[in-house]
Design a protein around this motif. Structure first.
Motif, PDB file in Angstrom:
ATOM      1  N   LEU A  31       0.824  -1.213   0.000  1.00  0.00           N
ATOM      2  CA  LEU A  31       0.000   0.000   0.000  1.00  0.00           C
ATOM      3  C   LEU A  31       0.856   1.260   0.000  1.00  0.00           C
ATOM      4  O   LEU A  31       0.603   2.199  -0.766  1.00  0.00           O
ATOM      5  CB  LEU A  31      -0.921  -0.001   1.228  1.00  0.00           C
ATOM      6  CG  LEU A  31      -2.221  -0.776   1.120  1.00  0.00           C
ATOM      7  CD1 LEU A  31      -2.872  -0.910   2.491  1.00  0.00           C
ATOM      8  CD2 LEU A  31      -3.173  -0.088   0.157  1.00  0.00           C
ATOM      9  N   VAL A  32       1.867   1.288   0.851  1.00  0.00           N
ATOM     10  CA  VAL A  32       2.737   2.457   0.929  1.00  0.00           C
ATOM     11  C   VAL A  32       3.430   2.696  -0.409  1.00  0.00           C
ATOM     12  O   VAL A  32       3.490   3.826  -0.907  1.00  0.00           O
ATOM     13  CB  VAL A  32       3.768   2.280   2.059  1.00  0.00           C
ATOM     14  CG1 VAL A  32       4.899   3.289   1.924  1.00  0.00           C
ATOM     15  CG2 VAL A  32       3.098   2.427   3.418  1.00  0.00           C
ATOM     16  N   ALA A  33       3.965   1.635  -1.016  1.00  0.00           N
ATOM     17  CA  ALA A  33       4.664   1.777  -2.287  1.00  0.00           C
ATOM     18  C   ALA A  33       3.723   2.247  -3.394  1.00  0.00           C
ATOM     19  O   ALA A  33       4.118   3.028  -4.269  1.00  0.00           O
ATOM     20  CB  ALA A  33       5.307   0.453  -2.679  1.00  0.00           C
ATOM     21  N   SER A  34       2.479   1.796  -3.365  1.00  0.00           N
ATOM     22  CA  SER A  34       1.523   2.188  -4.396  1.00  0.00           C
ATOM     23  C   SER A  34       1.116   3.653  -4.241  1.00  0.00           C
ATOM     24  O   SER A  34       0.980   4.380  -5.235  1.00  0.00           O
ATOM     25  CB  SER A  34       0.290   1.280  -4.336  1.00  0.00           C
ATOM     26  OG  SER A  34       0.642  -0.064  -4.586  1.00  0.00           O
ATOM     27  N   VAL A  35       0.906   4.101  -3.005  1.00  0.00           N
ATOM     28  CA  VAL A  35       0.625   5.522  -2.783  1.00  0.00           C
ATOM     29  C   VAL A  35       1.832   6.357  -3.191  1.00  0.00           C
ATOM     30  O   VAL A  35       1.696   7.440  -3.777  1.00  0.00           O
ATOM     31  CB  VAL A  35       0.251   5.781  -1.308  1.00  0.00           C
ATOM     32  CG1 VAL A  35       0.154   7.283  -1.024  1.00  0.00           C
ATOM     33  CG2 VAL A  35      -1.075   5.099  -0.975  1.00  0.00           C
ATOM     34  N   ALA A  36       3.038   5.840  -2.926  1.00  0.00           N
ATOM     35  CA  ALA A  36       4.251   6.534  -3.346  1.00  0.00           C
ATOM     36  C   ALA A  36       4.301   6.674  -4.864  1.00  0.00           C
ATOM     37  O   ALA A  36       4.743   7.707  -5.388  1.00  0.00           O
ATOM     38  CB  ALA A  36       5.484   5.798  -2.839  1.00  0.00           C
TER      39      ALA A  36
END
Length: 268
Positions: free
Chosen positions: A242-247
């Protein structure tokens, strides 16, 4: 000893594919920004497909009760996904020193799309994300029908949490025929590659606004695996995904080697 060796080999899994398949080159990362997420929870039509984990419905990936002391325990409901998005909010609040805010709303009811999972999954090894684009289009069209008064224009990032796991990691014993959905951030650039350069977003009831991106994320990356010692639960949470996708939405590149799937910056 056998179990230890097996678990050790699993720790060497690599990521398959690209989270952001069509990034905009030289995109500027915004220093002060608010990410406003609208998320939905989506089932598929039920199936008995041996090439996918679960039967297409939320919570069907575990064949036994593993309790609450595992990563991503059941139930996979609205509270569960809110906890994961709270992790994302806290992460960006910390690493940006308060400059990036993440707000989110998860629609309360799970709904189903019209087909089984494999019908929305790209062929193994294919870079054609057309089935994923069609999946996103159906999801947001249906969400608009279920919530006709919803003001989609209040949000700038649109997340689909789907039943099952992601086709995202290579594990020992895989023969490469899995038909789970790969996890991906479909930017406007990616959707133009799918639907053509005239694509202007998925229309919703609010005629002045179209949805121009979609994050497609599984309910978990944990999965049951068969080994010579029997079945066990291989646990991977979706927090990092999730964090990488928002990034990706903010303009950051993938932090792994997108050709080999191996780590580029070390374990993180």
């Amino acid at each position: 000893l056998i179990l230890f060796i097996t678990l050790g080999s699993l720790s060497a899994q690599s990521f398959i594919g690209k989270l952001n398949p069509n990034p905009i080159q030289n995109n500027t990362i915004l220093e002060d920004d608010t990410v406003k997420i609208l998320a939905v929870m989506v089932n598929f039509q039920e199936d008995k497909d041996g090439a996918t984990f679960g039967n297409g419905k939320m919570g069907s990936i575990y064949t036994q009760n593993y309790g609450s002391n595992i990563l991503d325990p059941l139930p996979h409901d609205r509270d569960y996904f809110e906890s994961h998005l709270s992790f994302v909010r806290n992460y960006f609040q910390k690493v940006s020193r308060g400059k990036v805010s993440v707000l989110f709303t998860i629609l309360p009811d799970t709904f189903s799309v019209s087909k089984t999972m494999r019908n929305y999954s790209p062929n193994p090894g294919s870079d054609d994300f057309t089935p994923m684009g069609q999946y996103a289009e159906e999801v947001w069209t249906k969400a608009d029908q279920i919530y006709p008064g919803l003001n989609f224009s209040e949000y700038n990032l649109f997340v689909i949490f789907h039943a099952g796991v992601g086709r995202d990691i290579s594990l020992p014993g895989s023969i490469g025929n899995e038909r789970d959905l790969p996890s991906v951030y479909l930017s406007e650039n990616s959707l133009k590659n799918i639907f053509g350069q005239s694509f202007n977003g998925f229309p919703v009831s609010n005629g002045s606004f179209n949805i121009k991106n979609s994050m497609i994320i599984p309910e978990t990356e944990s999965r049951e695996l068969e080994t010579i010692t029997g079945k066990f639960l291989f646990e991977i949470t979706i927090n990092g995904l999730l964090v990488a996708s928002v990034a990706s939405h903010l303009g950051l590149p993938d932090l792994f080697d997108t050709e080999t799937g191996l780590s580029a910056i070390g374990r993180f």
